[in-house]
Design a protein around this motif. Sequence first.
Motif, mmCIF file in Angstrom:
data_model
loop_
_atom_site.group_PDB
_atom_site.id
_atom_site.type_symbol
_atom_site.label_atom_id
_atom_site.label_comp_id
_atom_site.label_asym_id
_atom_site.label_seq_id
_atom_site.Cartn_x
_atom_site.Cartn_y
_atom_site.Cartn_z
ATOM 1 N N ASP A 285 15.211 66.574 19.062
ATOM 2 C CA ASP A 285 15.448 65.172 19.398
ATOM 3 C C ASP A 285 16.873 64.912 19.854
ATOM 4 O O ASP A 285 17.125 63.956 20.605
ATOM 5 C CB ASP A 285 15.129 64.278 18.194
ATOM 6 C CG ASP A 285 13.636 64.218 17.892
ATOM 7 O OD1 ASP A 285 12.846 64.633 18.758
ATOM 8 O OD2 ASP A 285 13.272 63.765 16.784
ATOM 9 N N THR A 286 17.813 65.759 19.411
ATOM 10 C CA THR A 286 19.209 65.587 19.828
ATOM 11 C C THR A 286 19.431 66.114 21.239
ATOM 12 O O THR A 286 20.078 65.449 22.069
ATOM 13 C CB THR A 286 20.155 66.323 18.854
ATOM 14 O OG1 THR A 286 19.954 65.813 17.538
ATOM 15 C CG2 THR A 286 21.605 66.127 19.256
ATOM 16 N N ASN A 289 17.179 63.988 24.220
ATOM 17 C CA ASN A 289 17.240 62.673 23.585
ATOM 18 C C ASN A 289 16.920 61.503 24.503
ATOM 19 O O ASN A 289 16.867 60.360 24.047
ATOM 20 C CB ASN A 289 18.612 62.465 22.941
ATOM 21 C CG ASN A 289 19.743 62.563 23.961
ATOM 22 O OD1 ASN A 289 19.535 62.984 25.097
ATOM 23 N ND2 ASN A 289 20.938 62.174 23.545
#
Length: 461
Positions: A285-286, A289
Amino acid sequence: MSFSISELFSQHSTDKFDLHEQHLNTQMVKVLKTIGYDRHYQKAVGQYLYDQEGTEYLDLLSGFGVFAIGRNHPTVVSALTETLTLELPNLVQMDVSVLSGLLAQEILKTTPDNLNKMFFCNSGTESVEAAIKFARYTTKREKIVFCEHGYHGLTMGSLSLNGENIFREGFGPLLPGCSAIPFNDLAALEEALSGKDVAAFIVEPIQGKGVNVPDDNYLPEVERLCKKYGTLFVADEVQTGLGRTGKFWAIDHWNVKPDMICMAKALSGGFVPVGAVAITQKIMDTVYNRMDRAVVHGSTFSKNNMAMAAGLATLHVMEDEKLVENSMKVGTDIIDSLNAMTGKYEFLKEARGKGMMIAIEFQSPKSLKLKAAWAMLEAANKGLFCQMITIPLFKEHHILTQVAGHGMNVVKLLPPLNLTQKDRDTIVNSFDKAIADTHQIPGSIWDLGKNLASHALKGKK
């Protein structure tokens, strides 16, 4: 005019050394001819190779661990043949594929429960390159710490994490911010991480170069220290993973949960290159993103149908044939049987490893005659003694092995995981005979030793 690979192979099967001398790596051909490994293999089935005379060789290298399920496994052959005939959509770039989703799902069933996302690539070194990028972006830190004598690949980023100078020399400057610490040294690791500026610590659970097994508290403490200092813990399981050590992942021996697992080699079944990184939801998710970052890191051929089918079939074979369990059972038996010989052979220091990742280490003996012979070889080239084991194993016993790393007296075994009890007996008995021969001075094996020393000395001039 029809095109036939069979006809091409038949016409040129004995031309390979000439072709490589003309168009590829000349030095590799010289090495093979010098040590007598210049065979013309015609067929490969399971753990065996066959040359043009029909001689059977027991392959204890398995393509550096690629052929964990054996060569040309019919289940994988069938899966690939079926995939070719289905006319499936493949590598549709504005789409996602069914087979890659299924392979990701199957792999994640085997990993620690903190890992629930996959990134696919084409090789082990690509998986390490991805881990470097993911770690830097996730932590917003630059530094990567790795271990001396570690091996993580040969592309520029992974080479920067390679703990063997012979691979690094002359290719610099390498990636900045990368530093090495001793393997199995927790104090050195804490010192390296204590500045809270290290993005990732990458480590092989068992080091491939030398088959170095850590203390039992090492990896659990690695996990704790990485969490303490905000560093991502990356387990490089390119060689140790998928049953090699008698557990599905080598980290399972110590019940640790890294933030990433790099994998490749055995996942391909030996047919179509495939690598991958298992990662946490947070890392996924980072890095990815926003929608405009959906393609921020990728690999063109990584999720191709053939690679994904090979991976799915390989995982099926491993479970169906209980190869992880066989790796532990037969591998442990080999290690124990070789260690039982240390009392009668001065040159034999120990056998070590886990499952079918095995090292046989040799040492300087105490007897004066043996000690002088050992010193002669070491003076010519450190680690040369092992060639007096591997060459007779190949020529006389038809067993393919290799030295575990540059300048070390360690023979390494990475056999297919489907070895039988008969194979086990062949291995143990052949090592027994080969090691016994080195204790006979004078003897024909020491004529080989003198020739090897002579070649080594000429090479230094």
